[in-house]
Design a protein around this motif. Structure first.
Motif, PDB file in Angstrom:
ATOM      1  N   TRP A  67      -7.217   1.607 -12.303  1.00 17.14           N
ATOM      2  CA  TRP A  67      -6.936   0.983 -11.007  1.00 17.14           C
ATOM      3  C   TRP A  67      -5.454   1.093 -10.666  1.00 17.14           C
ATOM      4  CZ3 TRP A  67     -11.083  -0.471 -13.794  1.00 17.14           C
ATOM      5  CH2 TRP A  67     -12.285  -0.637 -13.102  1.00 17.14           C
ATOM      6  N   ARG A  68      -4.634   1.061 -11.680  1.00 14.72           N
ATOM      7  CA  ARG A  68      -3.191   1.128 -11.460  1.00 14.72           C
ATOM      8  C   ARG A  68      -2.731   2.527 -11.085  1.00 14.72           C
ATOM      9  NH1 ARG A  68       1.794   0.934 -13.451  1.00 14.72           N
ATOM     10  NH2 ARG A  68       1.310   2.172 -15.277  1.00 14.72           N
ATOM     11  N   THR A  69      -3.205   3.529 -11.827  1.00 14.84           N
ATOM     12  CA  THR A  69      -2.701   4.892 -11.608  1.00 14.84           C
ATOM     13  C   THR A  69      -3.781   5.967 -11.611  1.00 14.84           C
ATOM     14  OG1 THR A  69      -2.341   5.202 -13.984  1.00 14.84           O
ATOM     15  CG2 THR A  69      -0.481   4.353 -12.705  1.00 14.84           C
ATOM     16  N   GLY A  70      -5.036   5.620 -11.887  1.00 11.51           N
ATOM     17  CA  GLY A  70      -6.069   6.635 -12.082  1.00 11.51           C
ATOM     18  C   GLY A  70      -7.088   6.736 -10.958  1.00 11.51           C
ATOM     19  N   ALA A  71      -8.309   7.058 -11.348  1.00  9.38           N
ATOM     20  CA  ALA A  71      -9.372   7.387 -10.398  1.00  9.38           C
ATOM     21  C   ALA A  71      -9.769   6.224  -9.490  1.00  9.38           C
ATOM     22  CB  ALA A  71     -10.601   7.876 -11.165  1.00  9.38           C
ATOM     23  N   PRO A  91       0.817  -1.210   0.000  1.00 12.98           N
ATOM     24  CA  PRO A  91       0.000   0.000   0.000  1.00 12.98           C
ATOM     25  C   PRO A  91       0.852   1.262   0.000  1.00 12.98           C
ATOM     26  CG  PRO A  91      -0.893  -1.614   1.512  1.00 12.98           C
ATOM     27  CD  PRO A  91       0.428  -2.163   1.023  1.00 12.98           C
ATOM     28  N   GLY A  92       0.450   2.218  -0.862  1.00 16.59           N
ATOM     29  CA  GLY A  92       1.132   3.497  -0.937  1.00 16.59           C
ATOM     30  C   GLY A  92       2.341   3.515  -1.845  1.00 16.59           C
ATOM     31  N   HIS A  93       2.777   2.364  -2.361  1.00 12.56           N
ATOM     32  CA  HIS A  93       3.958   2.299  -3.215  1.00 12.56           C
ATOM     33  C   HIS A  93       3.594   2.500  -4.680  1.00 12.56           C
ATOM     34  CE1 HIS A  93       5.715   0.806   0.456  1.00 12.56           C
ATOM     35  NE2 HIS A  93       6.901   0.759  -0.114  1.00 12.56           N
ATOM     36  N   GLU A  94       4.615   2.530  -5.501  1.00 14.30           N
ATOM     37  CA  GLU A  94       4.416   2.684  -6.948  1.00 14.30           C
ATOM     38  C   GLU A  94       3.600   1.510  -7.492  1.00 14.30           C
ATOM     39  OE1 GLU A  94       5.359   5.166  -9.141  1.00 14.30           O
ATOM     40  OE2 GLU A  94       5.696   6.217  -7.261  1.00 14.30           O
ATOM     41  N   PRO A  95       2.700   1.764  -8.442  1.00 12.53           N
ATOM     42  CA  PRO A  95       1.901   0.679  -9.019  1.00 12.53           C
ATOM     43  C   PRO A  95       2.764  -0.267  -9.838  1.00 12.53           C
ATOM     44  CG  PRO A  95       1.491   2.745 -10.164  1.00 12.53           C
ATOM     45  CD  PRO A  95       2.372   3.064  -8.991  1.00 12.53           C
ATOM     46  N   ALA A 123     -14.099   2.108 -17.979  1.00 17.65           N
ATOM     47  CA  ALA A 123     -12.886   2.322 -17.177  1.00 17.65           C
ATOM     48  C   ALA A 123     -11.805   1.341 -17.620  1.00 17.65           C
ATOM     49  CB  ALA A 123     -13.176   2.157 -15.685  1.00 17.65           C
ATOM     50  N   ASP A 124     -10.636   1.875 -17.884  1.00 15.23           N
ATOM     51  CA  ASP A 124      -9.492   1.070 -18.309  1.00 15.23           C
ATOM     52  C   ASP A 124      -8.789   0.500 -17.082  1.00 15.23           C
ATOM     53  OD1 ASP A 124      -7.825   0.747 -20.993  1.00 15.23           O
ATOM     54  OD2 ASP A 124      -6.408   0.890 -19.315  1.00 15.23           O
TER      55      ASP A 124
END
Length: 193
Positions: free
Chosen positions: A111-115, A32-36, A106-107
């Protein structure tokens, strides 16, 4: 106490960073909180807009999964991002439900970097041949539901979720089961196109 050589410290850090335990995982888990995590490129488009999530598992696949009732469409007010179907496995313990959701707006990158990204979630890339896919779950003391998200087409995502009724499963088992359902649904979707 003498200082450790830099190579020993660096090697220890690299080894301690590998936490992946989900079968079929293509890389390490992100805490959690790390780079995707990085995901592979989509090799083909498999649109699912207007697909019925209850039709994405064949009778043979449902038998294989042990589903023992009629698949049921969830009402619109209980959906998250798109039409969702529940598949119950509750003839005998342990009991659980699989969910399949078709998300046409939704792409997987959302989930990886967006909303849709939640920094509190553990994310791991997972192998679904030909498509970027991601295991996503909340870390906790107890076992949580697990979902597998598959980027089947640009701007479209298939979500498979495994939700147990008790604590009979490990987190790894839940994620393996969600990924298996996602793979089966992708196989069915390929035959429908």
């Amino acid at each position: 106490m003498p200082a450790l050589p830099r190579t020993v410290v660096a090697a220890a850090l690299v080894v301690s960073g590998c936490t992946s335990t989900v079968s079929g995982v293509a890389g390490p888990a992100t805490r959690p909180g790390h780079e995707p995590p990085e995901l592979p490129a989509r090799q083909r488009e498999l649109p699912l807009r207007d697909a019925d999530p209850c039709a994405l598992l064949t009778s043979a696949q449902l038998d294989q999964l042990g589903e023992n009732g009629a698949p049921r469409t969830l009402p619109e007010d209980s959906r998250r991002d798109g039409p969702t179907c529940a598949f119950d496995v509750d003839a005998r313990p342990p009991t659980y439900t699989y969910y399949l959701e078709v998300i046409g707006n939704a792409d997987i990158e959302d989930w990886r970097t967006g909303a849709h990204r939640r920094t509190s979630m553990v994310q791991q890339p997972v192998a679904v041949p030909g498509f970027p896919a991601l295991v996503n779950y909340a870390p906790s003391e107890g076992i949580q539901d697990c979902e597998t998200l598959v980027g089947v087409a640009t701007g479209q995502t298939l979500r498979a979720q495994m939700a147990p009724d008790d604590r009979s499963f490990t987190q790894q088992q839940l994620c393996d089961m969600a990924t298996n359902v996602a793979k089966l649904a992708v196989q069915t979707l390929e035959t429908l196109k």
